[in-house]
Design an enzyme around this catalytic site. Structure first.
Site, mmCIF file in Angstrom:
data_model
loop_
_atom_site.group_PDB
_atom_site.id
_atom_site.type_symbol
_atom_site.label_atom_id
_atom_site.label_comp_id
_atom_site.label_asym_id
_atom_site.label_seq_id
_atom_site.Cartn_x
_atom_site.Cartn_y
_atom_site.Cartn_z
ATOM 1 N N GLY A 241 0.802 -1.208 0.000
ATOM 2 C CA GLY A 241 0.000 0.000 0.000
ATOM 3 C C GLY A 241 0.841 1.266 0.000
ATOM 4 O O GLY A 241 2.051 1.260 0.279
ATOM 5 N N HIS A 242 0.175 2.380 -0.288
ATOM 6 C CA HIS A 242 0.861 3.661 -0.459
ATOM 7 C C HIS A 242 1.624 4.073 0.802
ATOM 8 O O HIS A 242 1.173 3.875 1.930
ATOM 9 C CB HIS A 242 -0.134 4.753 -0.862
ATOM 10 N N ALA A 243 2.836 4.619 0.549
ATOM 11 C CA ALA A 243 3.723 5.137 1.597
ATOM 12 C C ALA A 243 4.229 4.058 2.552
ATOM 13 O O ALA A 243 4.708 4.362 3.639
ATOM 14 C CB ALA A 243 3.054 6.267 2.376
#
Length: 344
Positions: A241-243
């Site tokens: 997932g993002h970041a």
């Protein structure tokens, strides 16, 4: 190849006839005479009695017992039989090689920079301001978005994608359908209940020697970056997932899902279908077993299982107790009946 030569190339101690011819490698169940096999997991030690292989890679101290119907088997002793077998595969498997050149159907932007020795296959698309290092191999239908920076010895299999401004190190492999830097799952809720899409401005970064296998996704970040550390391996159908960040030499096995802003340490293993909640940290050297759910931080050098994930020993005790629940329920009912009779 003579067994003595093979032992030398694999840095193994030989037990057996040095002039024995080895023509290939195979698993213990399917090996034929003239082939080399291996034993890395003691779970399969019973197959040592019946395998038809002529030689076997195994650890020091493992006794060889054979069925009376089977001929003797030579041994190549190694501290790491599985790694030695990996090297043996390379000796006998002739991997395909690809001549440098750009296929006529490939589209390469004028401002893109591609290093020497590249093989660019049919229907690839390379956008403006892309930089790719030496000896890249891009198979058919690979797409590299604008501004991506990619190092040397890059291999991208068919239908893999590198999105805009992502950064990829040296010797990175993308298997079929991998997507690097697709939009993270970022939406802000409006007053009317609808969702407003947030710009995903932060790139995905893959350090040297990373491999991302088929149909896995490493999402870009809303801000900052999503980073995969040097030597990490990401299996089929994994979502990062993002970041999020994944540490060096960490393994994410099939269908692992990391929610946004998850931090996984170095040298960790998340087995198949492990899921993490967002904004948590898993320490270095931790193993989380298959189908576990991780709702909160996990310390380093831990061994966790279950949902919610707890220390493996505790989980085993919980599962043992759970299996006893039907009998316990029966005993409680019997005791309740006895108490009722005593009240009368």
């Amino acid at each position: 190849m003579k067994l003595a030569e093979l032992a030398q190339k694999l840095s193994c101690r030989l037990e057996g006839p040095p002039e024995l011819d080895i023509s290939g490698v195979a698993g213990m169940e399917h090996a034929e005479p003239g082939q080399l096999t291996f034993l890395a997991n003691r779970k399969y030690i019973a197959l040592l009695k019946s395998t038809r292989a002529s030689a076997i890679l195994l650890e020091e101290g493992v006794a060889i017992e054979r069925d009376r119907t089977q001929p003797p088997i030579a041994a190549l002793r190694s501290a790491n039989p599985y790694l030695a077998f990996a090297h043996a595969l390379e000796l006998f498997y002739d991997a395909p090689r690809y001549a440098s050149g750009i296929h006529a159907t490939a589209i390469i932007a004028g401002a893109a920079k591609i290093g020497e020795g590249a093989h660019i296959g049919p229907y690839c698309y390379i956008d403006e301001e892309v930089e790719i290092g030496r000896n890249a191999v891009l198979h058919s239908f690979v797409t590299i978005y604008r501004g991506a920076k990619i190092g040397d010895d890059f291999v991208a299999h068919a239908h893999s994608v590198v999105r805009e401004h992502c950064r990829i190190g040296n010797r990175v492999i993308l298997q079929n359908g991998a997507v690097i830097g697709g939009d993270g799952f970022g939406f802000a809720k409006r007053r009317d209940g609808s969702w407003y899409k947030m710009a995903q401005s932060g790139p995905a970064v893959l350090e040297d020697d990373v491999e991302v296998q088929s149909n896995a996704c490493v999402d870009r970040a809303t801000v900052g970056e999503t980073r995969i550390g040097r030597g990490a391996k990401i299996d089929d159908l994994v979502l990062v997932g993002h970041a999020s960040s994944v540490g060096e030499n960490t393994l994410l096995c099939g269908q692992v899902g990391l929610a946004g802003s998850t931090k996984i340490g170095n040298n960790s293993i998340l087995a198949g279908q492990v899921g993490t909640a967002g904004h948590l940290t898993v320490g270095d050297g931790t193993v989380i077993t298959a189908q576990s759910g991780v709702p909160s931080d996990v310390p380093g050098n831990a061994f966790y299982s279950g949902y919610p994930a707890v220390e493996n020993r505790q989980w085993l005790k919980m599962m043992a107790a759970l299996n006893q629940l039907p009998e316990l329920q029966k005993r409680v009912r019997e005791l309740e009946s006895q108490v009722e009779r005593l009240k009368r």
